[in-house]
Design an enzyme around this catalytic site. Sequence first.
Site, PDB file in Angstrom:
ATOM      1  N   VAL A   1      39.528  -6.478  50.557  1.00 29.82           N
ATOM      2  CA  VAL A   1      38.291  -5.818  50.985  1.00 29.82           C
ATOM      3  C   VAL A   1      38.578  -4.350  51.277  1.00 29.82           C
ATOM      4  O   VAL A   1      37.856  -3.444  50.834  1.00 29.82           O
ATOM      5  CB  VAL A   1      37.677  -6.512  52.226  1.00 29.82           C
ATOM      6  CG1 VAL A   1      36.449  -5.753  52.701  1.00 29.82           C
ATOM      7  CG2 VAL A   1      37.323  -7.958  51.903  1.00 29.82           C
TER       8      VAL A   1
ATOM      9  N   THR B   1      14.436  -2.314  10.070  1.00 29.93           N
ATOM     10  CA  THR B   1      13.668  -1.791   8.942  1.00 29.93           C
ATOM     11  C   THR B   1      12.598  -2.782   8.475  1.00 29.93           C
ATOM     12  O   THR B   1      12.809  -4.000   8.466  1.00 29.93           O
ATOM     13  CB  THR B   1      14.598  -1.403   7.769  1.00 29.93           C
ATOM     14  OG1 THR B   1      13.777  -0.892   6.715  1.00 29.93           O
ATOM     15  CG2 THR B   1      15.396  -2.591   7.245  1.00 29.93           C
TER      16      THR B   1
ATOM     17  N   GLY C   1       2.843  -5.628   8.665  1.00 30.91           N
ATOM     18  CA  GLY C   1       3.754  -6.599   9.269  1.00 30.91           C
ATOM     19  C   GLY C   1       3.941  -6.364  10.762  1.00 30.91           C
ATOM     20  O   GLY C   1       3.943  -5.236  11.235  1.00 30.91           O
TER      21      GLY C   1
ATOM     22  N   LYS D   1      -0.175  10.421   9.556  1.00 35.71           N
ATOM     23  CA  LYS D   1      -1.469  10.505   8.896  1.00 35.71           C
ATOM     24  C   LYS D   1      -2.433   9.551   9.607  1.00 35.71           C
ATOM     25  O   LYS D   1      -2.111   8.414   9.866  1.00 35.71           O
ATOM     26  CB  LYS D   1      -1.296  10.021   7.451  1.00 35.71           C
ATOM     27  CG  LYS D   1      -2.199  10.692   6.469  1.00 35.71           C
ATOM     28  CD  LYS D   1      -2.003  10.129   5.068  1.00 35.71           C
ATOM     29  CE  LYS D   1      -0.604   9.644   4.740  1.00 35.71           C
ATOM     30  NZ  LYS D   1      -0.411   9.253   3.340  1.00 35.71           N
TER      31      LYS D   1
ATOM     32  N   PRO E   1       9.332  -2.202  12.999  1.00 38.10           N
ATOM     33  CA  PRO E   1       8.216  -2.284  12.053  1.00 38.10           C
ATOM     34  C   PRO E   1       6.823  -2.200  12.664  1.00 38.10           C
ATOM     35  O   PRO E   1       5.848  -2.153  11.922  1.00 38.10           O
ATOM     36  CB  PRO E   1       8.419  -3.647  11.407  1.00 38.10           C
ATOM     37  CG  PRO E   1       9.089  -4.454  12.469  1.00 38.10           C
ATOM     38  CD  PRO E   1       9.988  -3.507  13.197  1.00 38.10           C
TER      39      PRO E   1
ATOM     40  N   ASP F   1       5.393   9.079  14.427  1.00 39.45           N
ATOM     41  CA  ASP F   1       4.805   8.745  13.133  1.00 39.45           C
ATOM     42  C   ASP F   1       3.618   7.814  13.295  1.00 39.45           C
ATOM     43  O   ASP F   1       3.376   7.266  14.358  1.00 39.45           O
ATOM     44  CB  ASP F   1       5.844   7.992  12.291  1.00 39.45           C
ATOM     45  CG  ASP F   1       6.687   8.940  11.476  1.00 39.45           C
ATOM     46  OD1 ASP F   1       6.351  10.128  11.422  1.00 39.45           O
ATOM     47  OD2 ASP F   1       7.681   8.469  10.894  1.00 39.45           O
TER      48      ASP F   1
ATOM     49  N   MET G   1       6.199   1.390  -0.059  1.00 38.68           N
ATOM     50  CA  MET G   1       5.196   2.319  -0.593  1.00 38.68           C
ATOM     51  C   MET G   1       4.717   1.852  -1.966  1.00 38.68           C
ATOM     52  O   MET G   1       4.588   2.635  -2.900  1.00 38.68           O
ATOM     53  CB  MET G   1       5.773   3.738  -0.657  1.00 38.68           C
ATOM     54  CG  MET G   1       6.129   4.266   0.736  1.00 38.68           C
ATOM     55  SD  MET G   1       6.980   5.834   0.733  1.00 38.68           S
ATOM     56  CE  MET G   1       8.679   5.310   0.560  1.00 38.68           C
TER      57      MET G   1
ATOM     58  N   GLY H   1       8.964   4.855  12.239  1.00 43.02           N
ATOM     59  CA  GLY H   1       8.787   3.441  11.918  1.00 43.02           C
ATOM     60  C   GLY H   1      10.049   2.892  11.263  1.00 43.02           C
ATOM     61  O   GLY H   1      10.740   3.610  10.531  1.00 43.02           O
ATOM     62  N   GLY H   2      10.349   1.634  11.537  1.00 44.58           N
ATOM     63  CA  GLY H   2      11.496   0.988  10.889  1.00 44.58           C
ATOM     64  C   GLY H   2      12.801   1.651  11.255  1.00 44.58           C
ATOM     65  O   GLY H   2      13.056   1.943  12.418  1.00 44.58           O
TER      66      GLY H   2
END
Length: 429
Positions: free
Chosen positions: A26, A302, A382, A241, A196, A219, A353, A272-273
């Site tokens: 201790v 991903t 997804g 976008k 995702p 994003d 894409m 993303g991913g």
Amino acid sequence: MTAAAAYPLSLDLRGKRAVVVGGGPVAARRAAGLVAAGAAVEVISPWVAEDLQDLLADGRVAWHQREYLVGDLVDPDPAWLVHTATGDRDVDAAVAAHADAARVWCVRADDASASSAWTPAVARGPESGPAAGVTVAVTAGGDPRRAVAVRDAVAAALDSGTLPVRRVRHTSSGTSTREGGSTPAVGRVALVGGGPGADDLITVRGRSLLAAADVVVADRLGPRGLLATLAADVEVVDVGKTAGNHPVGQDRINELLVEHALAGRNVVRLKGGDPFVLGRGGEEALHCAAHGVPVEVVPGVTSAVSVPAAAGIPVTHRGITASFVVASAHEGSEVMTAALKDAPADATLVLLMGVSRLADTAAGLVRAGRPADTPVALVESGWTAAQRTTVTTLARAAQDAEAAGVRPPAIVVVGDVVRVREQLGDLHG
Ligand code: SAH
């Protein structure tokens, strides 16, 4: 002394005399804690346990190899703090009494209720992480095991990245009157893969960097729900976008990252991913590096693998195929089929894409030798509530997609693994 009356306090013990009476395990722990705090530590004990011997060998602790003596707490200088852990109640009581008389705070190992001070259970943010510098001290009404249990939970929360540990700094644009126009230290950029789409598919590291960010450049894809968890004064720059809105161009995104970091801010580029899978993360990293901005990458889950999984489609499956190819369908079927030329004939193709040029892509694959009846799955959005899967074949893909109104973002999976979905169905919980 009741726990409610305890007065929590942090001490700067650097260079201050702190005495440990006792030489057992201790006492060794107490001495190690004091050494870590930079105190001038003296141990008084006729013998010492192994752990203490290490500290003594390093010269970080002075050892008085004898019994405790009256006057030890005031001679040669008064101590600021004493720990007594001799294992002998009478000695501990004597040390405590002398400490009281000399106005030295005393922590008794044998009897917390008879102590004038207690050591809390402590959780600290990891030195290299966003929570660095955060210390949480827990006491629990004289029940050390309970304090440790609470401390462990706090430590786990500090590690999880869910606590608001962001440093709140004053920047030069505020009311600061600092002279000389000194430039602030350069901040950092973290390229964080957000996964995702589901808010809880980001990594722990990504989440904790997000919780510590001054600026978040986000994003359209990825865990956008997490943006709502940020403090009101965190600047969120939305470069994705949205309907009727043009996305911010890549050059401008690169500039934004560097501008904010050079202004001393910690920037999270939330993508993303995975940042380095068809995400232009490599370009952003190069741009930061070229401008002397420290940059790190945090990998993400991903969509190429996880979105098929959410639809019950393993990209490899024993007896069907042991390989898969991820490609962008964006550049057209010529570029894509050239890239696939050397892949095994049974390799699963995962196209990102792929919606707008699906007719061209499917026809190109058939021309390149894939059977027209090869199963195809189109998995939209997804890991979100809107996830939808359309199963078709290379021959019918374009017309079925049109009939179903398939919209980006979507993953196109081509190969016999799509059939596994017949048995599994959706798997996204
Ligand atoms: N870096 C990302 C990919 C960015 S490219 C990653 O590793 O996942 C953008 C493309 O990713 C979209 O056009 C779509 O094909 C795919 N995508 C990303 N998220 C998706 C999702 N939640 N559902 C379906 N497709 C997705």
